[in-house]
Enzyme design. Structure first.
Site, PDB file in Angstrom:
ATOM      1  CG  HIS A  90     -60.789  -4.532 -16.315  1.00  0.00           C
ATOM      2  ND1 HIS A  90     -61.408  -5.334 -15.384  1.00  0.00           N
ATOM      3  CD2 HIS A  90     -61.442  -4.722 -17.485  1.00  0.00           C
ATOM      4  CE1 HIS A  90     -62.394  -5.997 -15.988  1.00  0.00           C
ATOM      5  NE2 HIS A  90     -62.436  -5.636 -17.262  1.00  0.00           N
ATOM      6  CD  GLU A 117     -65.209  -2.824 -19.263  1.00  0.00           C
ATOM      7  OE1 GLU A 117     -65.496  -3.668 -20.109  1.00  0.00           O
ATOM      8  OE2 GLU A 117     -64.303  -2.975 -18.431  1.00  0.00           O
TER       9      GLU A 117
END
Ligand code: PGA
Length: 262
Positions: free
Chosen positions: A96, A168
């Site tokens: 992430h 993302e």
């Protein structure tokens, strides 16, 4: 058309203590029905995984870890391994951008975590995405190429089908600015990600790997991303803490799939 299940992932990040998480799960359970074509995954904090695993209705929800250590065991004070999570979670978020940026996780760290997840029968949700500066400098493809090729360098052709990739763009994540990406602008990026998989593992793998979108997704705009060709779901941060918004995302996914998305 493939028979992949659409994946809706809630990343609760470092929010909600045990009782708050339990209340949110209870509300989601009341609000979300069982959908055969949709997989709803909750990624609470490490501390909350165990109590939620007892409470959860497994027909509706699966659990994910937000992170873990790449070694299976040993003298790594403060860490939790994928091995320890094996019986608790189906998925683990890996790489992430908050881990890469705040905790200096390198491309190689991410690679080792992908391998550790697979070794322990946990499906990695590999997050990739360019920063705002890289975006402005038109380096998106290069960044994604490096992130994907490195992260998958120890993944065999039999394992690739078990990988989920979440695109993302860092600048679109609420933490880092939360600018909304236009679905039409990111559609070519989805194509590019699949092309990377095709080059590394062939056309069949490129078809079966699920690719998600993440970055300020809420119930109002989720559908725009889910309609992107090749988008198999969404990774939701901020809006996943609100049961109304998160259940709304699941509702709009269900509605879209039942209108016959090809
Ligand atoms: P956001 O977070 O939906 O709050 O932008 C997404 C993520 O960090 O995965």
């Amino acid at each position: 058309m493939t028979n992949k299940r659409t994946l809706i992932v809630a990343n609760w990040k470092m929010n909600l203590n045990t009782s708050q998480a339990s209340i949110l799960l209870h509300r989601l359970h009341e609000r979300i029905r069982i959908h055969r074509d949709i997989e709803v995954v909750l990624a609470p904090s490490m501390l909350v995984l165990q109590p939620l695993s007892v409470q959860i209705d497994r027909r509706k929800f699966r659990l994910a870890a937000q992170n873990a250590h790449h070694k299976d065991e040993g003298a790594y004070t403060g860490e939790v391994s994928f091995t320890m999570l094996q019986d608790l979670v189906h998925y683990a978020i890996v790489g992430h951008s908050e881990r890469r940026i705040y905790f200096n996780e390198s491309l190689e760290d991410t690679r080792d975590k992908v391998a550790a997840a697979l070794r322990n029968d946990i499906t990695p949700i590999l997050c990739v995405g360019e920063t705002e500066v890289e975006h402005k400098n038109k380096e998106t493809r290069q960044v994604l190429h490096d992130q994907i090729v490195t992260a998958l360098s120890n993944v065999s052709s039999s394992e690739i089908k078990d990988i989920v990739i979440a695109y993302e763009p860092v600048w679109a994540i609420s933490t880092f600015g939360g600018k909304l990406a236009k679905p039409s602008d990111i559609e070519p990026i989805f194509e590019y990600i699949r092309m990377q998989i095709r080059e590394l593992y062939g056309p069949k793998a490129a078809k079966v790997v699920r690719v998600l979108y993440g970055g300020s997704v809420d119930d109002q705009i989720a559908r725009g991303y889910l309609e992107i060709e090749g988008c198999d779901g969404v990774l939701v941060g901020g809006a996943s803490l609100n049961y109304h918004k998160f259940a709304g995302i699941v509702d709009s996914t269900y509605k879209m799939l039942n209108e016959g998305k090809s």
